[in-house]
Design a protein around this motif. Structure first.
Motif, short mmCIF file in Angstrom:
data_model
loop_
_atom_site.label_atom_id
_atom_site.label_comp_id
_atom_site.label_asym_id
_atom_site.label_seq_id
_atom_site.Cartn_x
_atom_site.Cartn_y
_atom_site.Cartn_z
N PHE B 67 0.90 -1.24 0.13
CA PHE B 67 0.15 -0.06 0.03
C PHE B 67 0.87 1.21 0.06
N ALA B 68 1.92 1.22 0.86
CA ALA B 68 2.94 2.42 0.75
C ALA B 68 3.42 2.56 -0.59
N LEU B 70 2.07 1.66 -3.39
CA LEU B 70 0.86 2.33 -4.35
C LEU B 70 0.67 3.56 -3.98
N PHE B 71 0.85 4.02 -2.82
CA PHE B 71 0.40 5.47 -2.35
C PHE B 71 1.54 6.37 -3.21
N PHE B 74 0.29 6.93 -6.76
CA PHE B 74 -0.87 7.98 -7.11
C PHE B 74 -0.68 9.23 -6.34
N ASP B 75 0.13 9.21 -5.30
CA ASP B 75 0.59 10.68 -4.77
C ASP B 75 1.38 11.53 -5.80
N GLU B 77 0.94 10.98 -8.89
CA GLU B 77 0.13 11.45 -9.98
C GLU B 77 -0.78 12.53 -9.83
N ALA B 78 -1.22 12.71 -8.56
CA ALA B 78 -1.97 13.71 -8.13
C ALA B 78 -1.34 14.97 -8.26
N LEU B 81 -1.47 16.15 -11.80
CA LEU B 81 -2.87 16.55 -12.21
C LEU B 81 -3.07 17.81 -11.71
N PHE B 82 -2.54 18.40 -10.57
CA PHE B 82 -2.94 19.57 -10.25
C PHE B 82 -2.59 20.85 -11.15
N TRP B 84 -1.86 20.38 -14.38
CA TRP B 84 -2.47 20.44 -15.43
C TRP B 84 -3.93 21.08 -15.42
N ALA B 85 -4.66 20.94 -14.38
CA ALA B 85 -5.99 21.32 -14.26
C ALA B 85 -6.09 22.42 -13.99
N MET B 99 -3.20 13.72 -21.09
CA MET B 99 -3.39 13.38 -19.82
C MET B 99 -4.49 12.18 -19.65
N ILE B 103 -3.51 9.25 -17.41
CA ILE B 103 -4.35 8.67 -16.22
C ILE B 103 -4.72 7.10 -16.59
N LEU B 110 -3.41 0.16 -11.80
CA LEU B 110 -4.37 0.10 -10.56
C LEU B 110 -5.18 -1.38 -10.76
#
Lengths: 423, 122
Positions: B67-68, B70-71, B74-75, B77-78, B81-82, B84-85, B99, B103, B110
């Motif tokens: 889990f660590a 994978l975290f 995805f973190d 990735e976030a 994303l910010f 870009w958004a 994008m 994703i 995942l």
């Protein structure tokens, strides 16, 4: 260096300090009142009276409890890591305060020719700062569990770190669509984008339903209408981030005594408590800011025009604090595997999907006429909506299994079972 | 309100310093007020009322490690994303398509993790 000198010499620094002090005073009072409010509301829901001794309606109960904790001995376990053990509560409490710095709690007021905005600091990366401050709070929990030198806190600390980082992803991803439609990370810009009403949708113009069109002019232009999936994701992940029911596994008392803060007493325990309740207030305030128009409200009177937005903000925030308390009184705690299932297999895919949907709806490719674009968007939107419905309706297959109690096994089988069984 | 980029961060700094002073001040104040009488029984760790057995180290499930990992994915990735958004409107269709691919790749990862059953607990 010139900028620093300018800053320190001007009236700005006075305003900044006043705002910081006011914000801290407000947060501390809010914490005291939230704890009292929670005890009263839960007592009411359980047909009890709740605190009623100190002050009117027992409102000073939290103050009394706080004073008691001031005089309590701070017991440190023998095998605790001295410095880490002492600093962990600070790491839990301070970041919760910090996140409030980027929340606009009112419009602005002019004092002596100086414009004072009702926000501690309008960072251009406000949303990111809010997430960052929340993530630092995780350290407090993890380090407290690790440094106590005790079994239950260690188990609780590791468990909650896995929970918090899982839900932190969903929390972060749920805010991307809001940034996408606002094109800004500043919370002030996000609130400004939600001002006014939805406006005339000219959907029914020229028909006998014209009245319906006019109805939309009184509906506030909040993001909750278009971004309700993001709001649901944000709320679920937000409650998990505050370690509160139904996600209070970090301190699941039936399994872990008190989880990461088992060994804490006195004022250091109070700091964990303070951090949790400020976090509740901050998540509520953030939900209001991002999805419910922040300080925007239907009525702003000529009399003290600056106090009305603050009032609207307070009313909405208290409504969300009530929601937190209500959920705690209603929902049972999730089992750990259900928690991970929800976080990784539902919330994260759903938030990624919703980012894509929002992007598709908002993208403007050149050379495509408006009509085709609208049809494509509608088709994509409809397809994704059906997909989400399908996933939700399908649910977890394990939930539908009929669980039959196992037959009592022979002694030999039980002995073998001990070896193969997982802990 | 201090103006501009610099001022907004100075205010945050002041806010953080006041927060730290408040918390450490409280700790220092209670140090003067509270008793401090550590005894052997008090400094033992809690273990449901009996004397603790063994060390304070309990075994943790190895699954936490997955889990660590994978975290982190995805973190990060976030983090991508910010920005870009934020500039989504200016970048237009090309960035949107890119994008979607980005994703999509991570969503595949995942999906792979789910199919490999590493996200199953128990």
């Amino acid at each position: 260096m010139g900028a620093i000198a300018d800053f320190l010499g001007g009236p700005d620094v006075v305003i900044a300090i006043v705002k910081v002090v006011v914000a801290f005073a407000a947060l501390l009072v809010a914490t005291l009142l939230t704890i009292w409010f929670e005890r009263k509301v839960i007592a009411d829901m359980q047909a009890r009276i709740g605190p009623n001794r100190w002050g009117p309606f027992g409102v000073l109960q939290t103050v009394a409890d706080g004073i008691k904790l001031f005089f309590k001995e701070d017991v440190r376990p023998r095998y605790a890591d001295r410095w880490t053990y002492g600093l962990a509560p600070v790491m839990a409490a301070v970041p919760s305060f910090l996140a409030f710095a980027v929340i606009p709690f009112g419009d602005h007021v002019t004092v002596g020719g100086e414009r004072v905005d009702f926000i501690v600091s309008d960072l251009n990366i406000g949303v990111l700062f809010f997430l960052a401050a929340g993530s630092i709070g995780v350290y407090g929990v993890v380090l407290a569990g690790w440094a106590s030198g005790s079994k239950y806190p260690l188990l609780g600390g590791i468990r909650s770190s896995a929970q918090l980082i899982s839900y932190e992803i969903a929390l972060g991803l749920s805010l991307v669509p809001i940034v996408l439609v606002t094109n800004s990370l500043s919370t002030v810009d996000i609130v400004a984008a939600q001002a006014g009403s939805v406006g005339n949708v000219d959907l029914f113009d020229g028909t006998f339903l014209q009245g319906v069109s006019e109805l939309f002019e009184v509906i506030p232009n909040w993001y909750i209408w278009s971004q309700w999936p993001a709001f649901l994701l944000f709320m679920i992940a937000g409650i998990a981030e505050t370690n509160r029911a139904p996600f209070d596994l970090p301190e699941a008392e039936t399994e872990l005594i008190a989880g990461f803060h088992t060994e804490y007493s006195g004022i250091r325990f109070a700091l964990f408590f303070l951090g949790e309740y400020i976090h509740v207030v901050v998540i509520s305030a953030m939900a209001v800011t991002l999805f419910f128009g922040g300080w925007n409200g239907p009525i702003v009177d000529e009399f003290l025009p600056w106090i009305w937005p603050v009032g609207w903000f307070l009313v909405k925030t208290i409504a969300f604090v009530y929601l937190f308390i209500w959920l705690r009184a209603t929902l049972p705690r999730l089992r750990y595997d259900r928690l991970m299932w929800l976080g990784w297999k539902r919330l994260i895919p759903a938030s990624l999907l919703w980012i894509m949907v929002t992007a598709v709806v908002n993208v403007n490719p050149e050379g495509v006429d408006e009509q085709t674009l609208r049809s494509i968007r509608l088709a994509v939107f409809g397809a994704l909506f059906l997909l989400v419905l399908f996933v939700v309706a399908k649910g977890d297959p394990r939930l539908k299994q009929v669980v039959t109690p196992e037959r009592p096994r022979s002694r030999r089988a039980q002995k073998q079972g001990v070896k193969s069984g997982s802990s | 309100m201090p103006e501009g980029y610099f001022g907004s961060y100075v205010t945050i700094g002041v806010f953080a310093v006041v927060g730290l002073v408040l918390v450490f001040g409280t700790l220092a104040l209670t140090r003067l007020l509270r008793p401090n009488v550590p005894t052997r029984a008090k400094t033992l760790t809690y273990e449901s009322g009996i004397d603790p057995i063994g060390t304070g180290w309990a075994q943790a499930n190895v699954r936490y490690y997955v889990f660590a990992l994978l975290f982190v994915i995805f973190d990060v990735e976030a983090v991508f994303l910010f920005p870009w958004a934020t500039v989504f409107e200016d970048l237009g269709t090309q960035a949107f398509v890119e994008m979607v691919i980005f994703i999509g790749v991570l969503a595949l990862a995942l999906l792979y993790a789910i199919k490999k059953r590493v996200l199953e607990w128990l």
